[in-house]
Design an enzyme around this catalytic site. Structure first.
Site, PDB file in Angstrom:
ATOM      1  N   ASN A  12      -3.954   2.495   6.035  1.00  0.00           N
ATOM      2  CA  ASN A  12      -5.290   2.522   6.639  1.00  0.00           C
ATOM      3  C   ASN A  12      -6.068   1.347   6.063  1.00  0.00           C
ATOM      4  O   ASN A  12      -6.460   1.383   4.896  1.00  0.00           O
ATOM      5  CB  ASN A  12      -5.961   3.862   6.298  1.00  0.00           C
ATOM      6  CG  ASN A  12      -7.413   3.908   6.749  1.00  0.00           C
ATOM      7  OD1 ASN A  12      -7.875   3.030   7.483  1.00  0.00           O
ATOM      8  ND2 ASN A  12      -8.129   4.938   6.317  1.00  0.00           N
ATOM      9  N   LYS A  14      -8.978   0.391   6.860  1.00  0.00           N
ATOM     10  CA  LYS A  14     -10.432   0.628   6.846  1.00  0.00           C
ATOM     11  C   LYS A  14     -11.151  -0.621   7.398  1.00  0.00           C
ATOM     12  O   LYS A  14     -10.589  -1.287   8.269  1.00  0.00           O
ATOM     13  CB  LYS A  14     -10.892   1.008   5.438  1.00  0.00           C
ATOM     14  CG  LYS A  14     -10.021   2.140   4.856  1.00  0.00           C
ATOM     15  CD  LYS A  14     -10.561   2.747   3.607  1.00  0.00           C
ATOM     16  CE  LYS A  14      -9.631   3.851   3.117  1.00  0.00           C
ATOM     17  NZ  LYS A  14     -10.150   4.591   1.990  1.00  0.00           N
ATOM     18  N   GLU A 101     -14.322   9.332   5.193  1.00  0.00           N
ATOM     19  CA  GLU A 101     -15.377   8.316   5.333  1.00  0.00           C
ATOM     20  C   GLU A 101     -16.082   8.452   6.681  1.00  0.00           C
ATOM     21  O   GLU A 101     -17.278   8.169   6.796  1.00  0.00           O
ATOM     22  CB  GLU A 101     -14.774   6.919   5.135  1.00  0.00           C
ATOM     23  CG  GLU A 101     -14.415   6.701   3.658  1.00  0.00           C
ATOM     24  CD  GLU A 101     -13.238   5.791   3.403  1.00  0.00           C
ATOM     25  OE1 GLU A 101     -12.820   5.058   4.319  1.00  0.00           O
ATOM     26  OE2 GLU A 101     -12.725   5.826   2.267  1.00  0.00           O
ATOM     27  N   GLU A 169      -6.238  14.302   1.864  1.00  0.00           N
ATOM     28  CA  GLU A 169      -6.854  13.244   1.068  1.00  0.00           C
ATOM     29  C   GLU A 169      -8.012  13.829   0.267  1.00  0.00           C
ATOM     30  O   GLU A 169      -9.130  13.961   0.801  1.00  0.00           O
ATOM     31  CB  GLU A 169      -7.380  12.124   1.974  1.00  0.00           C
ATOM     32  CG  GLU A 169      -6.300  11.423   2.766  1.00  0.00           C
ATOM     33  CD  GLU A 169      -6.706   9.993   3.106  1.00  0.00           C
ATOM     34  OE1 GLU A 169      -5.916   9.092   2.806  1.00  0.00           O
ATOM     35  OE2 GLU A 169      -7.809   9.776   3.638  1.00  0.00           O
ATOM     36  N   GLY A 175      -9.808   5.660  -3.281  1.00  0.00           N
ATOM     37  CA  GLY A 175     -10.349   4.401  -3.765  1.00  0.00           C
ATOM     38  C   GLY A 175     -10.844   4.446  -5.199  1.00  0.00           C
ATOM     39  O   GLY A 175     -11.558   3.551  -5.641  1.00  0.00           O
ATOM     40  N   SER A 214      -5.434   6.901  -3.621  1.00  0.00           N
ATOM     41  CA  SER A 214      -4.953   6.053  -4.717  1.00  0.00           C
ATOM     42  C   SER A 214      -3.427   6.041  -4.853  1.00  0.00           C
ATOM     43  O   SER A 214      -2.898   5.975  -5.959  1.00  0.00           O
ATOM     44  CB  SER A 214      -5.615   6.459  -6.039  1.00  0.00           C
ATOM     45  OG  SER A 214      -7.021   6.285  -5.952  1.00  0.00           O
TER      46      SER A 214
HETATM   47  P1  13P Z   1      -6.950   4.477  -1.252  1.00  0.00           P
HETATM   48  O1  13P Z   1      -5.449   4.415  -1.142  1.00  0.00           O
HETATM   49  O2  13P Z   1      -7.589   3.137  -1.311  1.00  0.00           O
HETATM   50  O3  13P Z   1      -7.383   5.428  -2.310  1.00  0.00           O
HETATM   51  O4  13P Z   1      -7.479   5.106   0.139  1.00  0.00           O
HETATM   52  C1  13P Z   1      -6.911   6.271   0.609  1.00  0.00           C
HETATM   53  C2  13P Z   1      -7.390   6.498   1.987  1.00  0.00           C
HETATM   54  O5  13P Z   1      -8.549   6.810   2.192  1.00  0.00           O
HETATM   55  C3  13P Z   1      -6.443   6.305   3.077  1.00  0.00           C
HETATM   56  O6  13P Z   1      -6.947   6.790   4.277  1.00  0.00           O
END
Ligand code: 13P
Length: 251
Positions: A12, A14, A101, A169, A175, A214
């Protein structure tokens, strides 16, 4: 239950990625087509602006592409939105819905997430439906209850031929570099599996449950080996082909 489901490693991106980043997608497409390709399905969800080019770059490879969100409606007066049909028309096969998010930045409720998942299925896409508790909810020992409630509200009724993916998640692990413990992941994924089997019977046994939060090359092997973890949804570490493919290799 042993992990007999072929894993899916999904990236992803983002709100990251300009045209220069397409070289990472080219590298992913080359690797998953090569002789030392990973033994799993690999998916990248770039921003909508790069989707069509990502599809073109991966056309001759097993690398799948997806969107990060879709509108509940098929067409209409929704300035700035993208429909599931548009994503499918651009060549996407998957779409992420209900990412935390989106839930927090745009106030998306379980009902909205369910409608988006339905719109995705109607457009022929596989929705990746995200669930996960906040840090405060985990501290209050509410993680399992919160996720069950999200599943109740976010997963649509399915027709015989329709598939979904669930992504667990935990919000506090996204993150942050913090990862849920193997014991917590095992417990949560077992609970999600129970929920799926109770609602979807055989299909629930075959539905992929991804872990996200993460995931990095250093921790991927341990996480992906856990029972009922059928892949990962990777944010930051999916932006570079090298890291993302190392995670896919660990699957
Ligand atoms: P990270 O791997 O950056 O923690 O993000 C996870 C995420 O939100 C994937 O959709």
């Amino acid at each position: 239950m042993p992990n007999t489901i072929r894993p899916l490693i999904a990236g992803n991106w983002k709100m990251n990625g300009l045209r220069a980043s397409l070289r990472e997608i080219r590298a992913m497409a080359e690797k998953v087509s090569g002789k030392d390709r990973p033994d799993c399905d690999v998916l990248v969800c770039p921003p909508a602006t790069l989707l069509a080019e990502a599809v073109a770059l991966s056309a001759d490879s097993p690398l799948a592409t997806g969107g990060q969100n879709c509108h509940v409606a098929r067409t209409g007066a929704h300035t700035g939105d993208v429909s599931a049909e548009m994503l499918a028309d651009a060549g996407a096969r998957f779409v992420i819905v209900g990412h935390s998010e989106r839930r927090s930045d745009h106030g998306e409720t379980d009902g909205v997430v369910q409608a988006k998942a339905r719109a995705a299925l109607d457009a022929g896409l596989v929705p990746i439906i995200c669930v996960g508790e906040t840090g405060a909810q985990r501290l209050d020992a509410l993680a399992i209850t919160v996720v069950e409630h999200q599943l109740d509200g976010s997963v649509p009724q399915l027709q015989e031929n329709e598939q979904i993916v669930i992504a667990y998640e935990p919000v506090w692990a996204i993150g942050t570099g913090e990862v849920a413990t193997p014991a917590d992941i095992l417990r949560m994924h077992a609970s999600i599996r129970d929920w799926l089997v109770s609602r979807l019977a055989l299909k629930g046994q075959e539905t992929r449950i991804l872990y996200g939060g993460s995931v990095k090359p250093e921790n991927a092997a341990e996480i992906l080996a856990l029972a009922n973890v059928n892949g990962g949804l990777v944010g930051g570490a999916s932006l570079k082909a090298r890291d993302f493919l190392a995670i896919a290799d660990a699957a």
